[in-house]
Enzyme design. Structure first.
Site, PDB file in Angstrom:
ATOM      1  N   GLU A 150       0.850  -1.201   0.000  1.00 47.63           N
ATOM      2  CA  GLU A 150       0.000   0.000   0.000  1.00 47.63           C
ATOM      3  C   GLU A 150       0.880   1.243   0.000  1.00 47.63           C
ATOM      4  OE1 GLU A 150      -3.597  -0.094   2.349  1.00 47.63           O
ATOM      5  OE2 GLU A 150      -3.142   1.887   3.131  1.00 47.63           O
ATOM      6  N   GLN A 157      -7.459  -4.493   8.341  1.00 50.21           N
ATOM      7  CA  GLN A 157      -6.791  -3.484   9.161  1.00 50.21           C
ATOM      8  C   GLN A 157      -5.510  -4.109   9.706  1.00 50.21           C
ATOM      9  OE1 GLN A 157      -5.899  -0.659   9.889  1.00 50.21           O
ATOM     10  NE2 GLN A 157      -7.725   0.260  10.835  1.00 50.21           N
TER      11      GLN A 157
END
Ligand code: FAD
Length: 280
Positions: A12, A173
């Site tokens: 990411e 998460q």
């Protein structure tokens, strides 16, 4: 899929805040791409001035690097009209995958403005995208439950609705204790959530970073990681080494458990991400 990893690997990145930093992002992406990720996702700064850069970066990943790009989009800051424009721009940019999120209230927004958003939950965004586009849709999930959810069961019930609305993969998460993730996988499976779930790993390389990360994500800190901070927090080099080692051990264990994917929150840190991947 990459040859080196049985488990999928994804990274990411985020659009840099300043223009001068933005020029370096392409080299940074080229370097990260050498790690052969299965996809690279790019965050969307809801309400932020850099929001439009997500498409630019995603397009570069997709077209220049020839790696799957996943562009994040949020309910916050998107009207239906904005979303249509965004989807057209994604199409022109050759981006076929999105991570559909609700987003959190930016500091610049009042509660009233936040609550007036046209797409309320990520599921509403997923439904719209599914009906109006042929984008492949990812969603977010929370091994320790989402911070607003009263309990894990309710969070999972809504997660199931989101998947049923058209999500084909989930990204979790960050978590620092793999046991939370394994318990979450079991519960998700028992609820009939059968899409691939990528495990979110955030390498912690400074004591300060852990504080910020935990307050943003609500992830719990196991004793082992707290002890590392206590022992090495004051020494920059040792802390970095210990943090990388912790992330590597977490990933090895996840791969041994046969998880679908590892999603490294690279935070645009090429050196740290490369070191982790080379140690795997
Ligand atoms: P949702 O799936 O909508 O869930 C939010 C809450 O609402 C949960 O508690 C859920 O249980 C509850 N809920 C869902 N449906 C219902 C319903 N029908 N009735 C009642 N309650 C319901 N934020 C950004 O701004 N930009 C980013 O780029 C970004 N990237 C992220 C990437 C990942 C991998 C993750 C895990 C998070 C990311 N976030 C990002 C943060 C995210 O926007 C927040 O965590 C946000 O608080 C929740 O988003 P969501 O899509 O999971 O929300």
């Amino acid at each position: 899929m990459s040859q080196e990893y049985k488990t999928h690997l994804s990274l990411e990145v985020f659009p840099p805040k300043k223009d001068e930093e933005f020029n370096n992002v392409y080299q940074l992406l080229r370097d990260l791409n050498r790690l052969n990720p299965d996809f690279i996702s790019c965050t969307y700064g809801a309400g932020g001035s850099r929001a439009g850069k997500t498409i630019e970066i995603s397009s570069f990943i997709q077209k220049e690097l020839k790696t799957s790009a996943v562009a994040h989009i949020t309910c916050v800051g998107f009207t239906k009209e904005d979303l249509e424009k965004n989807c057209d721009a994604l199409k022109n940019a050759g981006v076929t995958h999105v991570l559909a999120l609700r987003g959190d209230r930016p500091q610049s927004m009042t509660d009233e403005q936040f609550n007036q958003r046209e797409f309320y939950y990520a599921t509403d965004l997923v439904q719209y995208l599914k009906e109006h586009t042929d984008l492949c849709i990812f969603g977010a999930c929370y091994p320790e439950k989402h911070f607003e959810s009263p309990n894990m069961e309710e969070d999972l019930r809504h997660l199931k609705e989101k998947v049923d609305a058209g999500v084909s993969s989930l990204i979790s998460q960050m978590f620092f204790d793999n046991n939370y993730f394994y318990r979450f996988l079991d519960k998700a499976k028992s609820m009939g959530i059968n899409v691939p779930i990528h495990a979110g790993i955030m390498p912690i390389t400074t004591a300060k970073q852990l504080g910020t990360t935990v307050s943003l994500s609500g992830s719990s800190v196991p004793k082992e990681l707290a002890d590392i901070i206590a022992a090495y927090g004051e020494n920059k080099d040792d802390m970095r080494k210990a943090g990388i080692d912790y992330a590597v051990r977490q990933i090895r264990d996840l791969r041994e458990h046969g998880v679908d994917g590892i999603h490294i929150y690279s935070m645009n840190k090429v050196k740290t991400t490369t070191e982790i991947c080379s140690m795997l």
